[in-house]
Design an enzyme around this catalytic site. Structure first.
Site, mmCIF file in Angstrom:
data_model
loop_
_atom_site.group_PDB
_atom_site.id
_atom_site.type_symbol
_atom_site.label_atom_id
_atom_site.label_comp_id
_atom_site.label_asym_id
_atom_site.label_seq_id
_atom_site.Cartn_x
_atom_site.Cartn_y
_atom_site.Cartn_z
ATOM 1 N N GLY A 96 0.789 -1.242 0.000
ATOM 2 C CA GLY A 96 0.000 0.000 0.000
ATOM 3 C C GLY A 96 0.811 1.276 0.000
ATOM 4 N N SER A 97 2.003 1.266 -0.629
ATOM 5 C CA SER A 97 2.773 2.517 -0.634
ATOM 6 C C SER A 97 2.142 3.544 -1.579
ATOM 7 C CB SER A 97 4.239 2.262 -0.983
ATOM 8 O OG SER A 97 4.394 1.926 -2.330
ATOM 9 N N ASN A 98 1.569 3.095 -2.682
ATOM 10 C CA ASN A 98 0.857 4.050 -3.553
ATOM 11 C C ASN A 98 -0.368 4.609 -2.845
ATOM 12 O OD1 ASN A 98 1.946 4.471 -6.386
ATOM 13 N ND2 ASN A 98 2.189 2.254 -6.127
ATOM 14 N N ARG A 106 -15.475 -15.491 -9.214
ATOM 15 C CA ARG A 106 -15.071 -14.080 -9.356
ATOM 16 C C ARG A 106 -16.270 -13.147 -9.294
ATOM 17 N NH1 ARG A 106 -11.173 -12.305 -13.872
ATOM 18 N NH2 ARG A 106 -12.312 -13.657 -15.255
ATOM 19 N N ARG A 124 -5.922 -8.800 -8.166
ATOM 20 C CA ARG A 124 -6.927 -9.673 -8.767
ATOM 21 C C ARG A 124 -7.276 -9.165 -10.162
ATOM 22 N NH1 ARG A 124 -6.470 -13.961 -6.040
ATOM 23 N NH2 ARG A 124 -8.284 -14.721 -7.172
ATOM 24 N N ASN A 176 -5.655 2.519 -12.905
ATOM 25 C CA ASN A 176 -4.648 1.608 -12.357
ATOM 26 C C ASN A 176 -3.276 2.226 -12.550
ATOM 27 O OD1 ASN A 176 -3.539 -0.875 -11.334
ATOM 28 N ND2 ASN A 176 -3.048 -1.468 -13.438
ATOM 29 N N HIS A 224 0.607 0.928 -13.195
ATOM 30 C CA HIS A 224 1.343 -0.279 -13.582
ATOM 31 C C HIS A 224 2.833 0.055 -13.659
ATOM 32 C CE1 HIS A 224 2.049 -4.160 -15.416
ATOM 33 N NE2 HIS A 224 2.845 -3.545 -16.261
#
Ligand code: GRF
Length: 231
Positions: free
Chosen positions: A9-11, A63, A89, A105, A107
């Site tokens: 969870g650093s972002n 899912r 996920r 997101n 990446h």
């Protein structure tokens, strides 16, 4: 906004930090993890942010059920935008369509190079001289949605996976809060649309924000400085 995490969870922490500025245009109303043990949860709780866990393990092989449980939590917190931040996920087409244009997101590569996992090891293996990170809108294809922003870093002699990952991560922590802020403002003004139509928003982002206009080269093309040998 909800931040979805699976681990460190650093972002997420960088986003929480950015959002403490009263002028930040999005409020982080929820941190949701698919793993109860995610280290980021404790960080979010310490910052006084509501947290929730929807265990993907409890929905093994289902899912849709997992995502329905997440959707219920997101709705109960009246979430309007999702930031995936190390969320491990793969999401179904149904979920990505439901959040189309409102889910981003980060990446750790310069997409479309190196989608998927182990990006830093693969960048080293490929011998690229520039690497980096990408913020993109989320589509059904993994790491494939319209690109909003990228940051490039050099690959330096002697780099290993850890040193390269750290150099990229420092840029992730700058790029993601900025790109999400821009997106939040854009969504408040225009609302979300279908992804193909939203490709143009990346152009708008580039037009609205300061961009690096010079070429980024690594190594710098200072060939005159290279040692020369007399024949
Ligand atoms: C980051 O490198 C992010 O780009 C990738 O997963 C990693 C998560 O790190 N999607 P953290 O949990 O934000 O520290």
């Amino acid at each position: 906004m909800a931040v979805l995490i699976s681990g460190r969870g650093s972002n997420m922490a960088a986003l929480l930090e950015a959002a403490t500025d009263p002028s930040y245009p999005a409020r982080i109303a929820l941190v949701l993890s698919n793993r109860a043990g995610a280290a980021g949860l404790a960080r979010a709780e310490a910052a006084g942010i509501p947290v929730a866990v929807v265990e993907s393990r409890a929905h093994k092989g289902d899912r849709e059920g997992f995502e329905a449980a997440m959707q219920a939590v997101l709705e109960s917190h009246r979430i309007g935008m999702i930031a995936l931040a190390g969320f491990m996920r793969v999401l179904t087409e149904g979920f990505t369509r439901r959040w189309e244009g409102r889910m981003l997101n980060i990446h750790p590569s310069l997409l479309p190079a190196f989608p998927g996992l182990d990006t830093h090891a693969r960048a080293l293996e490929a011998g690229v001289r520039l690497h980096g990170c990408t913020v993109h809108l989320v589509s059904a294809g993994v790491d494939e949605g319209p690109i909003l922003a990228q940051a490039a870093v050099p690959v330096l002699p002697g780099d290993d996976e850890a040193t390269l990952a750290a150099r990229v991560l420092a840029q992730e922590h700058r790029l993601y809060p900025a790109a999400l802020a821009w997106m939040a403002v854009w969504l408040a003004r225009h609302g979300a649309g279908p992804l193909p139509a939203m490709r143009r928003i990346a152009e708008e982002a580039t037009a609205a924000l300061p961009s690096a206009t010079g070429a980024m080269a690594n190594p710098l093309p200072a060939f005159a400085a290279l040692p020369t040998e007399k024949a």
